[in-house]
Design a protein around this motif. Sequence first.
Motif, PDB file in Angstrom:
ATOM      1  N   PHE A 229       0.993  -1.389   0.077  1.00 26.52           N
ATOM      2  CA  PHE A 229      -0.010  -0.068  -0.249  1.00 26.52           C
ATOM      3  C   PHE A 229       0.560   1.282   0.264  1.00 26.52           C
ATOM      4  N   LYS A 230       1.924   1.415   0.832  1.00 19.60           N
ATOM      5  CA  LYS A 230       2.907   2.196   0.579  1.00 19.60           C
ATOM      6  C   LYS A 230       3.476   3.005  -0.856  1.00 19.60           C
TER       7      LYS A 230
ATOM      8  N   VAL B 241       2.551  10.170 -17.538  1.00 11.71           N
ATOM      9  CA  VAL B 241       1.599   9.737 -16.843  1.00 11.71           C
ATOM     10  C   VAL B 241       1.178   8.747 -17.678  1.00 11.71           C
ATOM     11  N   PHE B 242       1.320   8.194 -18.354  1.00 13.10           N
ATOM     12  CA  PHE B 242       0.960   6.456 -19.251  1.00 13.10           C
ATOM     13  C   PHE B 242       1.341   5.873 -18.641  1.00 13.10           C
ATOM     14  N   GLU B 243       2.777   5.429 -18.288  1.00  9.24           N
ATOM     15  CA  GLU B 243       4.030   5.426 -17.756  1.00  9.24           C
ATOM     16  C   GLU B 243       4.078   4.876 -16.421  1.00  9.24           C
ATOM     17  N   SER B 244       3.405   5.998 -15.650  1.00  7.19           N
ATOM     18  CA  SER B 244       2.993   5.985 -14.044  1.00  7.19           C
ATOM     19  C   SER B 244       1.878   4.560 -13.890  1.00  7.19           C
ATOM     20  N   ARG B 245       0.846   4.919 -14.622  1.00  9.86           N
ATOM     21  CA  ARG B 245      -0.672   4.461 -14.753  1.00  9.86           C
ATOM     22  C   ARG B 245      -0.329   2.593 -15.417  1.00  9.86           C
ATOM     23  N   GLN B 246       0.859   2.399 -16.157  1.00 12.52           N
ATOM     24  CA  GLN B 246       1.176   1.275 -16.163  1.00 12.52           C
ATOM     25  C   GLN B 246       2.331   0.580 -14.981  1.00 12.52           C
TER      26      GLN B 246
ATOM     27  N   THR C   3       0.660  -2.466 -12.525  1.00 12.92           N
ATOM     28  CA  THR C   3       1.839  -3.593 -12.121  1.00 12.92           C
ATOM     29  C   THR C   3       2.069  -3.816 -11.127  1.00 12.92           C
ATOM     30  N   GLU C   4       2.083  -2.788 -10.027  1.00 14.51           N
ATOM     31  CA  GLU C   4       2.492  -2.942  -7.971  1.00 14.51           C
ATOM     32  C   GLU C   4       1.275  -2.985  -7.960  1.00 14.51           C
ATOM     33  N   ARG C   5       0.132  -3.063  -7.963  1.00 16.73           N
ATOM     34  CA  ARG C   5      -0.930  -3.605  -7.546  1.00 16.73           C
ATOM     35  C   ARG C   5      -1.382  -4.451  -8.298  1.00 16.73           C
TER      36      ARG C   5
ATOM     37  N   GLU D 156      -0.982  -7.665  -5.080  1.00 15.47           N
ATOM     38  CA  GLU D 156      -2.451  -8.208  -4.576  1.00 15.47           C
ATOM     39  C   GLU D 156      -1.898  -9.706  -4.561  1.00 15.47           C
ATOM     40  N   ASN D 157      -1.646 -10.311  -5.527  1.00 18.17           N
ATOM     41  CA  ASN D 157      -0.361 -11.625  -5.750  1.00 18.17           C
ATOM     42  C   ASN D 157       0.510 -11.730  -4.595  1.00 18.17           C
ATOM     43  N   LEU D 158       0.922 -11.030  -4.023  1.00 20.13           N
ATOM     44  CA  LEU D 158       1.519 -11.160  -2.969  1.00 20.13           C
ATOM     45  C   LEU D 158       1.489 -11.757  -1.967  1.00 20.13           C
TER      46      LEU D 158
END
Length: 270
Positions: free
Chosen positions: A29-30, A175-180, A184-186, A190-192
């Motif tokens: 979350f951080k 902006v597009f790269e940050s959204r991607q 990915t981070e989310r 979630e998987n971890l």
Amino acid sequence: MKLLTKQFLTFFVGSIFTLAVAGTAIWGFKDLERVTDQLLLVDIKINALANDFSREIAKSRRAEKEFFIFPNKRAKQVKYIANWHKSYDLIMAEYLEELDLLLGKNKDREKLVMTARARELMNANIAGWKDVTDKFKRTKSYNSVNKAEYGLFKKRTNEIEDISAKLIDESMNDVFESRQKLQTERALTENLIKGIFIAALLWGLLAPIFFARRLTDAIKNITKVTEEISRGRLGINLKVTRKDELGDLAAAINRMQRSLMIMIKKIKGA
């Protein structure tokens, strides 16, 4: 290993899994918060400022063209000169300043070079614009304006427009790269969390069953042997493979059988 120790170990491992889930969630979350802040507070704002920059340059260009349309209308000329300066002042005092702060935070040297170049060109245009407009107001004729001087002014303006367009394009890519990256981070977080949660759940379900089954089997075996002893059948040794309290009990029963057999032999001999 003693039964209490095994119970404690089971509890300890379960606690580690729980802490791992909590720690992964907090870390995830951080990290999501960091990427979200980068997207919302930096990249999107840079893009918005780049668009504001482009819009004001377009306004200054419109004011520049309208200035030459009314050579005999001093009030309108004053208005368009003011509009031109207003756009330039807004860009230099606000948009470029904020862009430099955000780009410095991002350590984006390439875009910082672009904003520095835009500021240099705009300062040159401010001086050139004054010469062109002063001469035009005096003569009221476009023909009296130094074509080379005005041509250089327009060339600088075109370069400024190119810089603003490039800033918009590159900031949109950011902006597009940050959204991607945010997606990915989310997904990774979630998987971890899911993976550790499933492992903790399996441990919580299977570990007690495994230990309880081993404990039950050992107790059944000891019970069976003690029943045989109660019927007078001695010499059935228990295999002592455990190193806990049940193992100590099995060893004690074996010793008890040996003692009973010795006592019986002594009684028969007497």
